[in-house]
Design a protein around this motif. Structure first.
Motif, mmCIF file in Angstrom:
data_model
loop_
_atom_site.group_PDB
_atom_site.id
_atom_site.type_symbol
_atom_site.label_atom_id
_atom_site.label_comp_id
_atom_site.label_asym_id
_atom_site.label_seq_id
_atom_site.Cartn_x
_atom_site.Cartn_y
_atom_site.Cartn_z
ATOM 1 N N UNK A 358 0.856 -0.966 -0.042
ATOM 2 C CA UNK A 358 0.000 0.014 0.051
ATOM 3 C C UNK A 358 1.000 1.286 0.106
ATOM 4 N N UNK A 359 0.606 2.146 -0.894
ATOM 5 C CA UNK A 359 1.492 3.395 -0.950
ATOM 6 C C UNK A 359 0.766 4.425 -0.728
ATOM 7 N N UNK A 360 1.291 5.257 0.617
ATOM 8 C CA UNK A 360 0.808 6.247 1.346
ATOM 9 C C UNK A 360 1.839 7.504 0.892
ATOM 10 N N UNK A 361 0.956 8.317 0.137
ATOM 11 C CA UNK A 361 1.862 9.722 -0.187
ATOM 12 C C UNK A 361 1.277 10.926 0.882
ATOM 13 N N UNK A 362 2.310 11.560 1.511
ATOM 14 C CA UNK A 362 1.961 12.620 2.294
ATOM 15 C C UNK A 362 2.337 13.814 1.522
ATOM 16 N N UNK A 363 1.075 14.586 1.470
ATOM 17 C CA UNK A 363 0.963 15.786 0.706
ATOM 18 C C UNK A 363 1.935 16.872 1.204
ATOM 19 N N UNK A 364 2.267 16.985 2.641
ATOM 20 C CA UNK A 364 3.117 18.065 3.069
ATOM 21 C C UNK A 364 4.431 17.697 3.077
ATOM 22 N N UNK A 365 4.909 16.711 3.233
ATOM 23 C CA UNK A 365 6.351 16.182 3.081
ATOM 24 C C UNK A 365 6.655 15.718 1.684
ATOM 25 N N UNK A 366 5.823 15.398 0.836
ATOM 26 C CA UNK A 366 6.008 14.939 -0.513
ATOM 27 C C UNK A 366 6.586 13.887 -0.353
ATOM 28 N N UNK A 367 6.492 12.754 0.457
ATOM 29 C CA UNK A 367 6.940 11.936 0.506
ATOM 30 C C UNK A 367 5.970 10.617 0.210
#
Length: 398
Positions: A358-367
């Motif tokens: 499962x790929x989790x993209x953090x919008x604020x950290x861009x990670x």
């Protein structure tokens, strides 16, 4: 500190989370009473803390724990059941992932012999988003569920086997209600949950294609428990219909992406007028593009290039609708196979077919973070909330 809370002559077993919360309550108290006196006062004089502080501390507890604590005293019962608390708790509730087969029947484990005709126990299975771990909760007196059809705000719509009807369940509170089936006998069909922020009401939407290849629509009002037919969408504007075609409830309407590839519009059904409309997309869709709800708004997540995903938000203002490009996800590798599942305010979740990650993209950290959820076909997000289908009017006004 004791790990149990006095309740008359009985004891209520508390989890570690409950124990920590109650310890915070005691430390915050300015009373000079002993702990035993404070515990007794919970039964006799009510809480020894200001209501606002009690409210904030109990918001930290999960829905399952709060359901147990409602039995402690009338003060907690009234607070936890209040519309203000249910709404505030919902806004910070945990989101998990569920599948069409999240309701499963398993053999009852017992050290004692059980009758041969003893029915299996039903469990609700879900997966933690950040750890990937699977969990299950027991659902007493619930059996013969065929599959999950839709989910919204913590409520799950499931079909009962052998045309036994529908059931709406909140797995966290164990509350459930039986509903009649609508029109049956058609292979192409899909269900959706529709929700109104202004009235707090829910409706179930059933789309199916009849023998003349026309798309029909009927709506079930959870208050009256009755179906009524409405004009369906234009068949030319809607592609195939199946139980895996997930709709999204946002901003007072239900939305579908009618085709998987090269689609230039979305189809919407208004909650109050119950009419279908089309909304043009900012760009044509590709195979793995999806509609997702983010912060109460509808978002269109599209694969713009080999390594670029764009997130568009539908803005409604003065009865006009327009798309605003909100985020761009750039990677140095091929991400065209990433299928959007759901999103929070700061995170977007993707899954690749046949891949356990499962790929989790953090919008604020861009990670981008990866979590192993095993060989599970993820179906839809589910919120572990206290929400009920008979919420009072105006509960969800925003």
């Amino acid at each position: 500190m004791r790990d149990r809370w006095p309740r008359g002559k009985k004891w209520l077993k508390l989890s570690s989370v409950e124990t920590i919360a109650l310890e915070q309550l005691r430390r915050s108290s300015t009373s000079r009473e002993t702990k035993q006196e404070m515990e007794n006062n919970l039964e006799t004089k009510g809480t020894w803390l200001p209501y606002d502080l009690l409210f904030k501390v109990f918001l930290l507890l999960p829905a399952e724990t709060l359901c147990r604590l409602r039995c402690v005293c009338r003060t907690l019962l009234n607070m936890i059941n209040s519309p203000a608390f249910v709404e505030a708790h919902f806004r910070q509730s945990e989101t998990v992932l569920i599948t069409q087969k999240s309701f499963r029947e398993e053999n009852i484990r017992s050290p004692f012999p059980l009758p041969s005709d003893k029915p299996n126990q039903c469990y609700f299975h879900f997966w933690d988003i950040h750890s990937g771990e699977g969990h299950k909760v027991c659902m007493p007196n619930l059996r013969n569920l065929e599959c999950v059809l839709a989910a919204c705000n913590g409520l799950v719509l499931a079909r009962i086997k052998k045309n036994g009807g529908l059931v709406v369940v909140n797995p966290s509170t164990r509350n459930r209600i039986r509903m009649p089936l609508g029109t049956i006998g058609f292979a192409q069909e899909c269900y959706g949950f529709m929700f109104s922020h202004f009235t707090g009401a829910y409706k179930v939407v059933h789309l199916f294609r009849d023998e003349h290849r026309h798309i029909r629509c009927e709506i079930l009002n959870l208050t009256t428990r009755s179906w009524h037919a409405v004009d369906g969408p234009n068949s030319g504007e809607f592609g195939s219909i199946s139980t895996t075609r997930r709709s999204v409830s946002a901003v007072g309407a239900l939305y579908w992406l009618p085709k998987r590839d090269s689609c230039n519009h979305v189809v919407s059904l208004g909650f109050h007028d119950e009419k279908f409309q089309t909304v043009p997309l900012p760009i044509n869709s590709t195979k793995n593009d999806r509609l997702v709800e983010i912060g109460g708004s509808l978002s269109f997540i599209t694969h713009a290039t080999l390594n670029l995903i764009q997130v568009w938000i539908l803005n409604k203002e003065d009865f006009r609708e327009n798309w605003i490009k909100r985020y761009s996800i750039n990677r140095f590798y091929d991400i065209t196979g990433f299928v959007p599942l759901c999103a929070w305010t700061t995170e977007i979740f993707f899954k690749r077919r046949g891949n356990p990650l499962l790929h989790i993209y953090n919008i604020e950290a861009e990670e981008m973070q990866e979590v192993n959820v095993g060989d599970v076909q993820i179906y839809m997000p589910h919120v572990k909330s206290l929400v009920s289908w008979d919420s009072p009017q105006g509960q969800w006004d925003v």
